[in-house]
Design an enzyme around this catalytic site. Structure first.
Site, short mmCIF file in Angstrom:
data_model
loop_
_atom_site.label_atom_id
_atom_site.label_comp_id
_atom_site.label_asym_id
_atom_site.label_seq_id
_atom_site.Cartn_x
_atom_site.Cartn_y
_atom_site.Cartn_z
N ASP A 188 22.84 27.18 -8.52
CA ASP A 188 21.68 27.12 -9.40
C ASP A 188 22.10 27.35 -10.85
OD1 ASP A 188 19.04 27.38 -10.45
OD2 ASP A 188 18.36 28.17 -8.54
N THR A 245 14.44 23.89 -10.86
CA THR A 245 14.99 24.23 -9.56
C THR A 245 14.34 23.45 -8.41
OG1 THR A 245 15.61 26.45 -10.28
CG2 THR A 245 15.35 26.12 -7.91
N ASN A 249 8.54 23.36 -10.66
CA ASN A 249 8.44 24.53 -9.79
C ASN A 249 6.97 24.85 -9.53
OD1 ASN A 249 11.24 24.82 -9.77
ND2 ASN A 249 11.24 26.24 -11.49
N ARG A 302 12.24 28.37 -2.55
CA ARG A 302 12.31 26.92 -2.77
C ARG A 302 13.73 26.39 -2.60
NH1 ARG A 302 11.08 29.44 -7.64
NH2 ARG A 302 12.50 29.14 -9.41
N ASP A 322 21.42 22.26 -9.39
CA ASP A 322 20.05 21.75 -9.50
C ASP A 322 19.66 21.46 -10.95
OD1 ASP A 322 20.12 24.42 -10.20
OD2 ASP A 322 18.24 24.93 -9.22
N HIS A 357 16.31 25.76 -19.23
CA HIS A 357 16.65 24.37 -18.89
C HIS A 357 15.36 23.58 -18.72
CE1 HIS A 357 15.53 25.67 -14.81
NE2 HIS A 357 16.22 26.77 -15.10
#
Length: 557
Positions: free
Chosen positions: A47, A88, A109, A172, A361, A495
């Site tokens: 991640d 993510t 998300n 997730r 991701d 990000h």
């Protein structure tokens, strides 16, 4: 007569046993798929891993982790996300479905649901119950993902004989990669519990091995001092330990090594503090190893899949930033965890029996405050100022601000029913707003839903936006900020953009069926799932848009 009867009885027994053996052989044959396939595929997502973490920290890595993958496997050096937003949920989904949010539907998300008129979470499912905790943290499933993963396709291909298990600190990160048909997905619930949990989507109670792991004290053992793995003076690939660009932990005045996690945990959500340290990845590795052993993954000729997402790197990056000593130490320690994980796979599954890919991701931006100090154009968006100006425009132009239902994820959702009721044309309203917003400070581009659905973009940011635009779920207006301008605090990294710092991530393949080599040819995230599908000889995920990377696959293996 009695002798004849006895002989006949023996004959019937022998014939029956022979028939049963034949049926048994035929049954085994029925489920003996291509023995040349790997017994286990391990998908690893790190991640928030930028590509340059492979090269910047290269001198600190050992030979058994990242370097082993590069030396023995295939390195795609120009690998990118081909959509916006780089978050993510969409990232993990795109890796395993082989497509983009345009088709798989995980557009963020969290996002505004236009049907129920409220924000929803990508893995949220109130129809299921938590397993392993009484907290609502377990009420999760993959139901909002609209397409299959290659794990789903492998399950279907093997008549549900091949197992799929997903593991991550984040729900997730475990659920979306594992797909709809997974045997299990496990994620870490911190707070005062420090336990791996799941939901009734998968099972009614935790397996004994998970209960034993939770009771073993492994998580608690990581509540110790976090100091640098090597002498901090050798960490020349990162900035000063004490600086103005890091968040740190509550209860500690400075964001500097060392960190006494046992003392800091009470002020930092208990066991959740582990997620924001290098030890979170170590805990994930421990649990993944136990899953392989106890679920007998890779023990027969029917391919199993384990998805592992190392989430601690994201928490550390958000807290401390791209150039921090903390992020360098986290990757040094992750490299050690990968080494012991691969050594375990060698011994447990067999060196020639498993295949691994590793990617991310999304990437991350350098802290804009730091970039500003280096005279690089960058900064922070003033959303309050923008909203005030936009509201004034709405009242002046349309005599009402009720045209807006929601603003989130750099998108504006219009109240279409209200707009229709006052006799306005939705396309005209969108176009007016585009023309207004493009004049705002640090707004680089603005597009309407009408443009996204009627124009075919093939290059640039426009194409990435279109690949991330889901007509059913996305908003009416999409905004793009200037490069290196973010909506975030003044410390730590984030990000979400379509710029290289967010899109350029590693892609390493390693193990059975994989060529040795490297390429600078551009590859994109949706290529991963078709490549693994091609390696296994199974159907591509049902909405896959990526292409199999034939140069990665060793056709002679």
């Amino acid at each position: 007569m009695k002798v004849i009867i006895n002989l006949l009885f023996v004959f019937l027994i022998v014939t029956s046993c022979t028939a049963q053996n034949q049926v048994s052989k035929e049954k085994n044959k029925e489920f003996q798929y291509d023995n040349n396939n790997p017994k286990l595929v391990v998908g690893i997502v790190v991640d928030q891993m930028r590509y340059d973490y492979l090269t910047r920290f290269d001198s600190k890595y050992g030979d058994g982790g990242f370097k082993r993958m590069i030396k023995e496997g295939f390195n795609c050096k120009n690998n990118h996300f081909n959509y916006i937003p780089t978050y993510t949920g969409p990232g993990h989904t795109s890796v395993y479905t082989g497509t983009t949010p345009k088709y798989h539907g995980i557009i963020g998300n969290n996002w505004y649901d236009k049907e129920i008129k409220e924000m929803v979470y990508c893995a949220q499912d109130d129809s299921v119950q938590s397993v392993g905790t009484t907290n609502d943290a377990g009420k999760m499933s993959p139901k909002r993902m609209k397409t299959t993963t290659f794990g789903d396709e492998n399950r279907l291909f093997t008549q549900m004989k091949g197992k799929t298990i997903g593991i991550s600190l984040k729900d997730r990160g475990a659920i979306l990669p594992a797909g709809h048909t997974a045997n299990a997905a496990y994620w870490f619930h911190g707070m005062d519990e420090g336990a791996w949990i799941t939901s009734t989507y998968y099972m009614e109670e935790l397996p004994k091995w998970v209960l034993d792991f939770n009771a073993s004290g492994v998580a608690e053992s990581y509540l110790k001092v976090w100091d640098t793995y090597y002498d901090i003076s050798t960490y020349t690939e990162s900035g000063n330990d004490e600086n103005l660009f890091e968040g740190g932990f509550k209860g500690k005045e400075k964001a500097t090594f060392p960190y006494d996690l046992a003392k800091l945990k009470d002020d930092n959500r208990g066991f959740d503090i582990l997620k924001a340290t290098a030890y979170g990845n170590s805990l994930t590795t421990d649990f993944a190893i136990e899953a392989i052993k106890n679920e007998q993954l890779g023990e027969d000729n029917i391919t199993d899949l384990l998805t592992v997402s190392f989430s601690a790197t994201d928490y550390v990056g958000h807290n401390f930033g791209v150039s921090s000593k903390e992020i360098e130490d986290t990757y040094i320690r992750l490299d050690k965890d990968l080494e012991r994980f691969f050594e375990f796979l060698d011994a447990q599954v067999g060196k020639v029996n498993y295949t691994v890919f590793l990617t991310a991701d999304h990437g991350a931006i350098e802290v804009p405050a730091y970039l500003q100090s280096m005279k690089v154009p960058s900064g922070y968006l003033n959303n309050t100022e923008t909203r005030t100006r936009f509201t004034d425009y709405l009242n002046a132009k349309f005599k009402s601000s009720d045209l807006i239902e929601n603003i989130s994820n750099d998108q504006i959702f219009l109240n279409r029913r209200y707009i229709d009721s006052i006799g306005l044309n939705i396309n005209d309203v969108q176009e007016s707003m585009v023309n207004e917003l493009i004049g705002y400070k640090h707004v680089e581009k603005v597009f309407s839903a009408h443009t996204m659905t009627t124009t075919d973009f093939t290059t640039g940011i426009e194409s990435l936006l279109q690949n991330g635009y889901n007509q059913k779920r996305s908003g009416d207006i999409i905004l793009v900020a200037d490069p290196a301008y973010i909506s975030y605090g003044k410390t730590g990294s984030t990000h979400g953009s379509g710029l290289n710092y967010d899109t350029h991530v590693p892609l390493l393949f390693f193990g059975k069926g994989i060529n040795h080599g490297e390429t600078y040819d551009k590859t994109v995230i949706p290529d991963i799932a078709p490549t693994i599908s091609a390696l296994l000889g199974i159907s591509f995920p049902n909405a896959a848009t990526g292409q199999p990377l034939g140069f990665v696959i060793d056709k002679n293996d």
